[in-house]
Design a protein around this motif. Sequence first.
Motif, PDB file in Angstrom:
ATOM      1  N   GLU A 100       0.826  -1.211   0.000  1.00  0.00           N
ATOM      2  CA  GLU A 100       0.000   0.000   0.000  1.00  0.00           C
ATOM      3  C   GLU A 100       0.855   1.254   0.000  1.00  0.00           C
ATOM      4  OE1 GLU A 100      -3.062   0.176   2.909  1.00  0.00           O
ATOM      5  OE2 GLU A 100      -3.727  -1.890   2.584  1.00  0.00           O
ATOM      6  N   VAL A 101       1.932   1.240   0.784  1.00  0.00           N
ATOM      7  CA  VAL A 101       2.826   2.393   0.850  1.00  0.00           C
ATOM      8  C   VAL A 101       3.512   2.615  -0.499  1.00  0.00           C
ATOM      9  CG1 VAL A 101       4.952   3.291   1.890  1.00  0.00           C
ATOM     10  CG2 VAL A 101       3.212   2.232   3.332  1.00  0.00           C
ATOM     11  N   LYS A 102       3.992   1.523  -1.122  1.00  0.00           N
ATOM     12  CA  LYS A 102       4.687   1.635  -2.402  1.00  0.00           C
ATOM     13  C   LYS A 102       3.784   2.180  -3.504  1.00  0.00           C
ATOM     14  CE  LYS A 102       7.923  -2.237  -1.652  1.00  0.00           C
ATOM     15  NZ  LYS A 102       9.203  -1.512  -1.831  1.00  0.00           N
ATOM     16  N   LEU A 103       2.497   1.826  -3.436  1.00  0.00           N
ATOM     17  CA  LEU A 103       1.587   2.153  -4.520  1.00  0.00           C
ATOM     18  C   LEU A 103       0.797   3.434  -4.314  1.00  0.00           C
ATOM     19  CD1 LEU A 103       0.145  -1.380  -5.342  1.00  0.00           C
ATOM     20  CD2 LEU A 103       2.108  -0.219  -6.331  1.00  0.00           C
ATOM     21  N   LYS A 104       0.999   4.101  -3.218  1.00  0.00           N
ATOM     22  CA  LYS A 104       0.229   5.293  -2.907  1.00  0.00           C
ATOM     23  C   LYS A 104       0.291   6.298  -4.053  1.00  0.00           C
ATOM     24  CE  LYS A 104      -0.447   8.774   0.705  1.00  0.00           C
ATOM     25  NZ  LYS A 104       0.065   9.329   1.978  1.00  0.00           N
ATOM     26  N   GLU A 105      -0.890   6.698  -4.519  1.00  0.00           N
ATOM     27  CA  GLU A 105      -1.064   7.704  -5.569  1.00  0.00           C
ATOM     28  C   GLU A 105      -0.454   7.278  -6.909  1.00  0.00           C
ATOM     29  OE1 GLU A 105       0.426  11.397  -4.122  1.00  0.00           O
ATOM     30  OE2 GLU A 105      -1.098  11.566  -2.556  1.00  0.00           O
TER      31      GLU A 105
END
Length: 244
Positions: A100-105
């Motif tokens: 989730e952190v890697k893919l944010k926005e």
Amino acid sequence: MPLPTAKVDEVKEHPAWYYDKAVRVTGAIDEVYSDQAFRLEGTGWAFDDDITVLLKKPVDAGASTTFAKDDELIVSGTVRRFVVADVERDLGWDLSPEIEVKLKERPVLIADAVRKITPEQAKNANEVAKGDVETVAQLVAVTDQKSLEGKKIDLDREKVQLIVGKGMWIGSSTTEKVFVVPKEMPKEVVAGDFVTVSGTMQEIPANAVEKWDLPKEMTNELGTVVFVDDAKVRELDDDDQRRN
């Protein structure tokens, strides 16, 4: 339906054009996050030349379809804006906090089909560029499918995977296949038979599902851009049917 070819700089300027669209991309795996997620460094792709691919089902660790860094792939799927709840609903599984952190926005590609390109298949694709087409495997290995438009083909022995609507899928497997629209559908041919096919590769029309009486869920499968049009299809004789 498949997207028209676009310049990379145009896609970088307008990434929103791709959201919720079916696409076909090629590239090499840059990083593997899990058995259901990896980052693909694209060939002429956008979004800083990479995109994260998410699989609905995990890859079987014992299968020949396992993926590793630097593997060359062709991926068909749908580009989604990264909204956690929406993406998890599409996938049917929960993303890890790390992903989730890697893919944010960032956009993600929800894969419908992922195929590894072997050195032999890359060689096959080069043969197609020279004008020689003998198998479906050569056709599906071509990364720029639009370049096949107008090419005449003559396939000696291909397996019928499925007969549906006004056409049929032929090829070595349910993922390595091409759609064929015959001049006249052979009456005695059924799935599992081997056939010869000659015809011309053409771009799939925007109204293909309706025109060919296909189920709506086949829309993404048709996202390989080209099909064999006005084809002559002949069932092989019994001896050739039994040949391995």
